[in-house]
Design an enzyme around this catalytic site. Structure first.
Site, PDB file in Angstrom:
ATOM      1  N   GLU A 263      37.746  34.271  47.317  1.00 57.44           N
ATOM      2  CA  GLU A 263      36.682  34.781  48.189  1.00 57.44           C
ATOM      3  C   GLU A 263      35.736  35.582  47.300  1.00 57.44           C
ATOM      4  O   GLU A 263      36.152  36.560  46.654  1.00 57.44           O
ATOM      5  CB  GLU A 263      37.263  35.701  49.271  1.00 57.44           C
TER       6      GLU A 263
ATOM      7  N   ASN B  94      42.163  37.479  55.215  1.00 61.19           N
ATOM      8  CA  ASN B  94      43.090  38.489  55.723  1.00 61.19           C
ATOM      9  C   ASN B  94      42.799  38.873  57.167  1.00 61.19           C
ATOM     10  O   ASN B  94      43.706  39.257  57.912  1.00 61.19           O
ATOM     11  CB  ASN B  94      43.070  39.732  54.824  1.00 61.19           C
TER      12      ASN B  94
ATOM     13  N   SER C 228      41.842  43.692  48.539  1.00 59.47           N
ATOM     14  CA  SER C 228      42.027  42.894  49.748  1.00 59.47           C
ATOM     15  C   SER C 228      41.549  43.636  50.987  1.00 59.47           C
ATOM     16  O   SER C 228      41.468  43.050  52.059  1.00 59.47           O
ATOM     17  CB  SER C 228      43.502  42.521  49.903  1.00 59.47           C
TER      18      SER C 228
ATOM     19  N   HIS D  78      38.218  37.902  45.265  1.00 61.03           N
ATOM     20  CA  HIS D  78      39.518  38.082  45.921  1.00 61.03           C
ATOM     21  C   HIS D  78      40.372  36.837  45.714  1.00 61.03           C
ATOM     22  O   HIS D  78      40.074  35.776  46.262  1.00 61.03           O
ATOM     23  CB  HIS D  78      39.295  38.376  47.410  1.00 61.03           C
TER      24      HIS D  78
END
Ligand code: CAA
Length: 294
Positions: free
Chosen positions: A162, A200, A129, A150
């Site tokens: 992702e 994120n 991440s 991800h």
């Protein structure tokens, strides 16, 4: 008409190795087995490996109990999920997805090992991440066949993957990773290798701001979470979400954003740092902003 998802055969990948049997690894393994891939789950820690395997079977049992799947479907899923006792099992993988803890040294060491064991055409993917895909890929002899995949917690539920392109990820590798994500029943979004990728980078500053608001006494934790659920239509409030993600993971991502983007707006809230120091990590430790029964 809705686009038909790729199958295991069409992606050219039949065996998926998931390395790391924690929350994310076991969730990814569950999704892969359900999607029809021969799935191997490996963790260097024997106990963690068995816990992860058991947790997937528990999840399948609950699905049957709640009438979401029948016994025959779950038996077929279970048939496709195996524990790998040794990392040497990577020799049979067409795709290896790493989901170990967020430590660049440990990840680089693992990818060097996988690079040596896996056939040259095997795709290597990281669920990181916060660590640069380009950096991890650079530790291998196949940066063109290296990609970020991800997933989001809980992996069996969240529909996004992702697909992160490192500097040397080839078009074909990015396309294949996206095809695998679709075969998993997910929607891939291709993003470039930048700190926090997309989700994120946007999500963590919001969580951080909620922690600042809590520590400044703007409102209590329940009020902050309720406000964001009702006022911004979030499925759960930012503090409850931080507990789900893990406060240590949140802190780690914020530190990466702060360091790599060099902006004070990413400075982690001191309360978040103190809670991590105190071992209050959220659901996984039994307590974070909220208390959880074991
Ligand atoms: N594992 C598997 N399935 C789960 C689950 C889990 N841990 N938690 C919930 N579910 C399933 C339930 O079984 C249920 O399935 P059905 O609809 O088929 O019955 C469904 O999800 C909804 O669950 P619930 O009714 O129990 O609860 P809910 O409606 O409140 O949803 C939630 C729970 C899915 C977690 C929802 O609150 C949500 O979407 N929260 C936001 C989660 C999120 O933002 N995740 C991303 C975090 S960021 C990240 O992961 C990236 C990173 O790098 C940090």
């Amino acid at each position: 008409m809705a686009e038909r998802p790729e199958t295991a055969v069409e992606t050219g990948i039949s065996t998926v190795l998931v390395v790391g049997a924690g929350t994310m690894g076991r969730g990814i393994a569950q999704v892969a087995a359900e999607a029809g891939f021969c799935t191997l789950l490996y963790d260097a820690d024997d106990a963690a490996r068995e816990r992860g395997f058991t947790a997937v079977h528990d999840a399948w049992r609950r699905l049957v109990e709640r009438g979401k799947r029948d016994e025959t479907q779950v038996a077929a899923f279970a048939e496709r999920l195996r524990v790998a006792e040794n990392i040497a099992a990577a020799a049979s993988a067409d795709l290896a997805i790493e989901a170990i803890f967020e430590n660049p040294v440990a990840k680089i060491a693992l990818f060097r090992e996988l690079d040596a064991i896996c056939p040259s055409e095997t795709l290597l993917a990281s669920n990181t991440s916060s660590i640069s895909i380009t950096r991890l890929a650079g530790a291998t002899s196949r940066p063109d066949r290296f990609v970020g995949m991800h997933f989001f917690n809980p992996a069996p539920v969240m529909p996004l993957v992702e697909v992160v392109r490192g500097l040397r990820t080839s078009d074909r590798t990015a396309e294949r990773a996206a095809a695998v994500a679709r075969a998993f029943g997910k929607t891939p979004v291709v993003v470039q290798d930048a700190p926090g990728f997309v989700v994120n980078r946007v999500l963590l500053p919001m969580i951080n701001e909620a922690v600042f608001a809590l520590s400044e006494g703007v409102a209590g934790k329940e009020a902050i979470d309720e406000a964001m659920k009702l006022g911004a239509a979030h499925p759960m409030g930012p503090l409850a979400l931080a507990d789900l993600i893990g406060l240590d993971v949140c802190l780690d991502i914020l530190q990466t954003l702060h360091r790599d983007l060099g902006e004070d707006k990413y400075r982690p809230a001191p309360l978040l740092e103190r809670m991590v120091d105190a071992g209050l990590l959220g659901r996984k430790s039994g307590e974070g902003f909220y208390c959880y029964e074991s």
